[in-house]
Structure formats: C-alpha cells, structure tokens
Design a protein around this motif. Structure first.
Motif, PDB file in Angstrom:
ATOM      1  N   ASN A  79       0.872  -1.178   0.000  1.00 38.54           N
ATOM      2  CA  ASN A  79       0.000   0.000   0.000  1.00 38.54           C
ATOM      3  C   ASN A  79       0.910   1.231   0.000  1.00 38.54           C
ATOM      4  O   ASN A  79       1.500   1.564   1.016  1.00 38.54           O
ATOM      5  N   LYS A 104       0.080   4.279  -0.295  1.00 40.30           N
ATOM      6  CA  LYS A 104      -0.561   5.478   0.289  1.00 40.30           C
ATOM      7  C   LYS A 104      -0.307   6.683  -0.627  1.00 40.30           C
ATOM      8  O   LYS A 104      -0.259   6.526  -1.836  1.00 40.30           O
ATOM      9  N   HIS A 160      -9.498   1.295   4.798  1.00 41.20           N
ATOM     10  CA  HIS A 160      -8.237   1.458   5.536  1.00 41.20           C
ATOM     11  C   HIS A 160      -8.477   2.426   6.694  1.00 41.20           C
ATOM     12  O   HIS A 160      -9.252   3.376   6.566  1.00 41.20           O
ATOM     13  N   GLU A 167      -5.394  -4.749  10.600  1.00 41.49           N
ATOM     14  CA  GLU A 167      -4.340  -3.761  10.816  1.00 41.49           C
ATOM     15  C   GLU A 167      -4.621  -2.985  12.095  1.00 41.49           C
ATOM     16  O   GLU A 167      -5.426  -2.038  12.086  1.00 41.49           O
ATOM     17  N   ILE A 188       0.332   0.848  12.755  1.00 40.29           N
ATOM     18  CA  ILE A 188       0.563   1.362  11.395  1.00 40.29           C
ATOM     19  C   ILE A 188       1.562   2.508  11.426  1.00 40.29           C
ATOM     20  O   ILE A 188       1.338   3.524  12.099  1.00 40.29           O
ATOM     21  N   GLY A 189       2.675   2.315  10.746  1.00 39.25           N
ATOM     22  CA  GLY A 189       3.677   3.367  10.616  1.00 39.25           C
ATOM     23  C   GLY A 189       4.427   3.679  11.898  1.00 39.25           C
ATOM     24  O   GLY A 189       5.122   4.693  11.982  1.00 39.25           O
ATOM     25  N   GLY A 218       0.623  -3.587   9.465  1.00 40.57           N
ATOM     26  CA  GLY A 218       1.063  -2.694  10.536  1.00 40.57           C
ATOM     27  C   GLY A 218       2.512  -2.961  10.864  1.00 40.57           C
ATOM     28  O   GLY A 218       2.825  -3.931  11.539  1.00 40.57           O
ATOM     29  N   SER A 219       3.409  -2.105  10.305  1.00 42.26           N
ATOM     30  CA  SER A 219       4.846  -2.193  10.565  1.00 42.26           C
ATOM     31  C   SER A 219       5.458  -3.546  10.196  1.00 42.26           C
ATOM     32  O   SER A 219       6.354  -4.042  10.875  1.00 42.26           O
ATOM     33  N   LEU A 268      -0.264  -6.876   4.487  1.00 41.08           N
ATOM     34  CA  LEU A 268      -0.499  -5.589   3.836  1.00 41.08           C
ATOM     35  C   LEU A 268       0.604  -4.667   4.347  1.00 41.08           C
ATOM     36  O   LEU A 268       0.681  -4.386   5.544  1.00 41.08           O
ATOM     37  N   GLY A 287       2.861  -1.182   4.244  1.00 38.10           N
ATOM     38  CA  GLY A 287       2.874   0.237   3.889  1.00 38.10           C
ATOM     39  C   GLY A 287       4.288   0.689   3.567  1.00 38.10           C
ATOM     40  O   GLY A 287       4.802   0.454   2.469  1.00 38.10           O
ATOM     41  N   GLY A 288       4.923   1.316   4.536  1.00 39.14           N
ATOM     42  CA  GLY A 288       6.238   1.928   4.328  1.00 39.14           C
ATOM     43  C   GLY A 288       7.256   1.025   3.642  1.00 39.14           C
ATOM     44  O   GLY A 288       7.974   1.463   2.729  1.00 39.14           O
TER      45      GLY A 288
HETATM   46  P1  PGA Z   1       2.942   0.339   7.562  1.00 39.63           P
HETATM   47  O1  PGA Z   1       1.457   0.559   6.983  1.00 39.63           O
HETATM   48  O2  PGA Z   1       3.456  -0.954   7.000  1.00 39.63           O
HETATM   49  O3  PGA Z   1       3.717   1.528   7.092  1.00 39.63           O
HETATM   50  O4  PGA Z   1       2.801   0.273   9.067  1.00 39.63           O
HETATM   51  C1  PGA Z   1       0.576  -0.512   6.810  1.00 39.63           C
HETATM   52  C2  PGA Z   1      -0.730  -0.034   6.237  1.00 39.63           C
HETATM   53  O5  PGA Z   1      -1.243   1.006   6.666  1.00 39.63           O
HETATM   54  O6  PGA Z   1      -1.302  -0.682   5.327  1.00 39.63           O
END
Ligand code: PGA
Length: 247
Positions: free
Chosen positions: A9, A11, A95, A165, A170-171, A209-210, A229, A231-232
C-alpha cells in the motif's frame, strides 16, 4: 490455503519516476516463491501506467480506495469501474486512514466492497482496533463489529481479502505479539466461517502494521495469517521483495 498474498500500500507516495521501483520488483519476482502473490497499490495517478507495465509479470496492481457509485457528480472521487478500466485487480477499502481522515463508517465501507465486486475486482477490506480499544480489552469485539458491518453477504475466497491492521501498529514500528496476532486472526476466521461457510475458511486474512523484512517471517508464520499488507516497506523493491520471500 494455497497461496500467500503480499500486498503493498503506497498510500500518498509515488511519482511517475517511481515506476523504476515497480520494475525492480518485477525483476525480482522470479526469486519469490510461486506460492506468493504480489500486489502493489500505488496512488490512483499511477494505477494505469503501473498496470500496463506489470501485465503478465506476476505482479498485480490495485487501487487504494473507490467511491461506491459507478459514476456521477462526485468531484475528486474515482469508481471501482474506473480502476478496473485501468487494469487494477484489487481495491483496498476501509483502511483506517480513510476511516479516520474521511469519516468512513462500516456502512460506507460495505457499500464500497459491493462496488468493488460490481466492477469484478477483489476487495481488500481493512479492520483494526485503536490503542485505546486494545488497552480496554475490546480489540476482538471492535474488529468483530467492523467485520459484521463492513462485509456484505456473498463474500467468497475469490472476491474478498480481509486485512487486520491494528491502528496503533501502522507506521509506528510497533507490532502486536505473536499471541495477539494469533488470537485476533483466529477470531476473524471464526467470524468468516460462521457467515460464509466453507468460503469463510478460505478467505485470506492479511496482517498489516509495521511489517518489515526482519519481522515478516515471524508474522507470516502465525496461524491464519495468509499474507501481509505492507505500507512503508513496500515503497522500496528490496524491502518488499525481502518480505515476499518470507511468505
Ligand atoms: P505500515 O502501513 O506498514 O507503514 O505500518 C501498513 C498499512 O497502513 O497498510
């Protein structure tokens, strides 16, 4: 479960030149096991170009959100049909950033899942508790309520993926314990089986989530974790591929 889904993702990140990162992912695809499916969800501005580049490469392209309607007077929105038209295969809906930043309720998310199906795509429906809800011992109850409200009838393993998540993970670089992930994913599986029967047993449940290269194998090894899933860590091909290799 026959395959694992590693979904990225992006974003609100990525410009036209970021296609180089997608190309590096495509080049590294052969080192990732065949049982691992790869999906990148770039911002809407890049979906068409990415989908064209990723055709027949074993990397799928998805959207991050859609409007519930097919078309109409909704300035700034895009429909699931438009994403399908661009070559997307999946759409993330619900999300926590959209639930928080755009006030999306479970009912709105449910309508978006229906829209994704109407367009013939796979919905990735996101659920997850806040830190306060977890601290209050209500994490499972909150997620069960989100599932009840966000998932329409007719969900199958072919049209739905659920992403758990926790908002606080998350992040942040923080993740739940393996025990907490295991009990949440088991609770989600139970909800899916109760509502959707055999299909509920086969619907993929992703953890998000991370997720990073150094914790991916541990998280992906938990029962009922059928993918991630990301993100970063999905913005860099090397990190995304390292996570995928752990799948
Ligand atoms: P993250 O985000 O891996 O940067 O924590 C995950 C997400 O929000 O899908």
């Amino acid at each position: 479960m026959t395959s694992t889904l590693i979904a990225g993702n992006w974003k609100m990140n990525g410009l036209a030149r970021s296609i180089g990162e997608l190309e590096a992912m495509i080049a590294g695809r052969s080192e990732v096991p065949d049982t691992v499916d790869l999906l990148i969800c770039p911002p809407a501005t890049l979906v068409a170009a990415f989908a064209l580049r990723a055709q027949n490469t074993g990397v799928s392209i998805g959207g991050q959100d859609c409007h519930a309607a097919v078309s109409g007077a909704h300035t700034g929105d895009i429909s699931a049909e438009m994403l399908a038209d661009c070559g997307a295969s999946h759409v993330i809906v619900g999300h926590s950033e959209r639930r928080a930043d755009h006030g999306e309720t479970d009912a709105v998310v449910r309508a978006k899942v229906e829209a994704v199906w109407r367009a013939g795509l796979v919905a990735i429906a996101c659920v997850g508790e806040t830190e306060a809800e977890r601290d209050a011992g209500r994490a499972v109850e909150v997620v069960e309520r989100q599932l009840d409200g966000s998932l329409p009838e007719r969900a199958t393993a072919a049209n739905l993926v659920v992403a758990y998540e926790p908002v606080w993970a998350i992040g942040t670089g923080r993740t739940p314990t393996v025990e907490d992930v295991a009990s949440m994913h088991a609770a989600i599986r139970l909800v899916l089986e109760k509502r959707f029967g055999d299909d509920g047993g086969a619907i993929k449940i992703l953890y998000g989530g991370s997720v990073k290269p150094d914790n991916a194998a541990t998280l992906l090894g938990v029962d009922h974790v059928n993918g991630a899933l990301v993100g970063g860590a999905s913005l860099k091909a090397s990190d995304f591929l390292a996570i995928a290799k752990a799948g």
